[in-house]
Design an enzyme around this catalytic site. Structure first.
Site, PDB file in Angstrom:
ATOM      1  N   ASP A  68      38.333  39.338  53.188  1.00 47.40           N
ATOM      2  CA  ASP A  68      38.739  38.193  52.363  1.00 47.40           C
ATOM      3  C   ASP A  68      38.192  36.846  52.840  1.00 47.40           C
ATOM      4  O   ASP A  68      38.191  35.876  52.090  1.00 47.40           O
ATOM      5  CB  ASP A  68      40.276  38.093  52.306  1.00 47.40           C
ATOM      6  N   LYS A  82      25.253  29.751  22.280  1.00 51.52           N
ATOM      7  CA  LYS A  82      23.931  29.150  22.089  1.00 51.52           C
ATOM      8  C   LYS A  82      22.790  30.049  22.552  1.00 51.52           C
ATOM      9  O   LYS A  82      21.922  30.399  21.810  1.00 51.52           O
ATOM     10  CB  LYS A  82      23.877  27.832  22.864  1.00 51.52           C
ATOM     11  N   ARG A  96      34.103  44.117  28.052  1.00 49.88           N
ATOM     12  CA  ARG A  96      34.444  45.240  28.940  1.00 49.88           C
ATOM     13  C   ARG A  96      34.961  44.700  30.266  1.00 49.88           C
ATOM     14  O   ARG A  96      34.651  43.565  30.653  1.00 49.88           O
ATOM     15  CB  ARG A  96      33.206  46.108  29.219  1.00 49.88           C
TER      16      ARG A  96
HETATM   17  O1  F6P Z   1      42.988  42.060  52.810  1.00 47.55           O
HETATM   18  C1  F6P Z   1      42.011  42.950  52.409  1.00 47.55           C
HETATM   19  C2  F6P Z   1      42.321  43.519  51.050  1.00 47.55           C
HETATM   20  O2  F6P Z   1      41.274  44.387  50.690  1.00 47.55           O
HETATM   21  C3  F6P Z   1      42.576  42.483  49.959  1.00 47.55           C
HETATM   22  O3  F6P Z   1      41.395  41.942  49.437  1.00 47.55           O
HETATM   23  C4  F6P Z   1      43.358  43.296  48.976  1.00 47.55           C
HETATM   24  O4  F6P Z   1      44.184  42.477  48.189  1.00 47.55           O
HETATM   25  C5  F6P Z   1      44.189  44.190  49.848  1.00 47.55           C
HETATM   26  O5  F6P Z   1      43.516  44.266  51.100  1.00 47.55           O
HETATM   27  C6  F6P Z   1      44.401  45.591  49.321  1.00 47.55           C
HETATM   28  O6  F6P Z   1      45.207  46.265  50.225  1.00 47.55           O
HETATM   29  P1  F6P Z   1      45.510  47.830  50.175  1.00 47.55           P
HETATM   30  O7  F6P Z   1      44.264  48.541  50.603  1.00 47.55           O
HETATM   31  O8  F6P Z   1      46.626  48.013  51.132  1.00 47.55           O
HETATM   32  O9  F6P Z   1      45.850  48.132  48.750  1.00 47.55           O
END
Ligand code: F6P
Length: 369
Positions: free
Chosen positions: A175, A259, A293
């Site tokens: 993140d 456009k 989509r």
């Molecule tokens: O913090 C890393 C992360 O991949 C975030 O981007 C995401 O919101 C979360 O972990 C998902 O967590 P889990 O794998 O526990 O669903």
């Protein structure tokens, strides 16, 4: 007793708490200087012989490179290394193994984490942290290195605070939302993964003249969305840091796509309420003439071979963590800012918000006309 924290976090509340705890324990210079030094010396120098290492929270490409760096640098500097499996979960349960340099051979190029990882709810409680501390004492571990994101480093901060135990954090999360370091381990690889996926989606979007809403991870930070949008030449990024993202979308729909373009890519930062499905739904209703989509990239973003940048970052901060302990640093996250290793007090790393550079928003806006 594992020595005093040498970095009290400036004026942070934890820093102040540590300072007042120290005073309460009689560490003020009330005694003659020589007596004071005699008492303080062994406390500051409480010898670290064995270092524990764990990965925690969401895995990130480059975590293995960090485990390798910590292990090898520790051994190089005369420390024993104990690896803890399954993050804090394993620490509470005592899943510990002594590591040699061979244990970390052939892993620098692999994704995931050889130590496994977990999100340990029990460690958020004082009882859980007591169990973890008991394991550290039982195993003869004198300092702990935690590789993980915000939640994991908050856990390390609390453990350090409650038990006066030396902890060092390494920023391991895709993140990139930890304050005090330019990049976190895993972020660059994930950015590249998203860019590759969007390049592929672009082919089909062009062919069918469709609008694609591509949802990417990031928890509540938009670094992945904003920078992948720039890297993949997307038309719009909707990120939590820019509240006008949704309005931008409408503005763009009205003046841009009609456009000159028949297809378009919108990168949407994940959000429980306003993810890609939400925006696709909105456009479907308000602009039925467009073919829309959605593609939610999901956990594929967390896998794969780490990029060169992530391997180098992980190796540098891993060595930096051992250096920190040798220098007597405690309770800091090791990061890299402007190409230099920095030690960031835990309280700042986890509580301060890392801001999005507004220049990045301008770059995307100007280039997506
Ligand atoms: O913090 C890393 C992360 O991949 C975030 O981007 C995401 O919101 C979360 O972990 C998902 O967590 P889990 O794998 O526990 O669903």
């Amino acid at each position: 007793m594992h020595g005093l924290p040498t970095n009290t976090g400036g004026s942070s509340s934890v820093g102040r708490a540590w300072a007042s705890q120290a005073q309460g324990r009689g560490f003020e210079p009330r005694l003659p200087l020589r007596t004071n030094l005699f008492i303080l010396f062994p406390l500051y120098m409480a010898k670290i012989r064995c270092i524990g290492v764990l990965t925690s929270g969401g895995d990130a490409p480059g975590m293995n490179a960090a485990i390798r760096a910590v292990t090898r640098s520790a051994i190089c500097n005369g420390f024993k290394v104990k690896a803890i499996y399954r993050g804090y979960e394993g620490l509470m349960k005592g899943e510990v193994k002594t590591f040699t340099t061979e244990d970390v051979s052939g892993i620098i190029q692999t994704g995931g984490t050889i130590l496994r990882t977990a999100r340990a709810a029990e460690f958020r409680t004082p009882e859980g942290r007591k169990r973890a501390y008991d394991t550290l004492i039982k195993e003869g571990i004198d300092a702990l290195i935690v590789i993980g994101g915000n939640g994991s480093l908050t856990g390390a901060m609390l453990l350090a605070e409650e038990y006066d135990f030396p902890c060092i954090g390494l920023p391991g999360t895709i993140d990139n939302d930890l304050y005090g370091t330019d990049n976190t381990i895993g972020y660059d690889t994930t950015l590249n993964t998203i860019m590759d996926c969007v390049d592929k989606i672009r082919d089909t979007a062009n062919s069918h003249e469709r609008i694609f809403f591509v949802e990417v991870m990031g928890r509540d930070a938009g670094f992945l969305a904003q920078n992948s949008a720039i890297a993949a030449g997307a038309e719009v990024a909707i990120i939590p840091e820019d509240t006008t993202g949704a309005d931008q979308l409408i503005e763009f729909m009205e003046r841009g796509i009609r456009k000159s373009k028949r297809s378009c890519i919108v990168i949407v930062s994940e959000s429980p309420k306003c993810g890609a499905l939400h925006y696709a739904d909105r456009v479907n209703k308000e602009y039925p003439e467009f073919d829309v989509r959605v593609s939610i990239l999901g956990h594929l973003q967390r896998g794969g071979r780490p990029s060169a940048l992530d391997r180098v970052l992980a190796s540098r901060v891993g060595v930096g963590a051992i250096n920190a302990l040798v220098q007597g640093q405690r309770n800091v996250m090791v990061g890299i800012r402007n190409h230099q290793i920095v030690y960031v007090p835990f309280i700042e790393a986890v509580q301060k918000r890392k801001n999005m550079d507004p220049q990045l928003i301008k770059v995307l806006n100007e280039l997506s006309i």
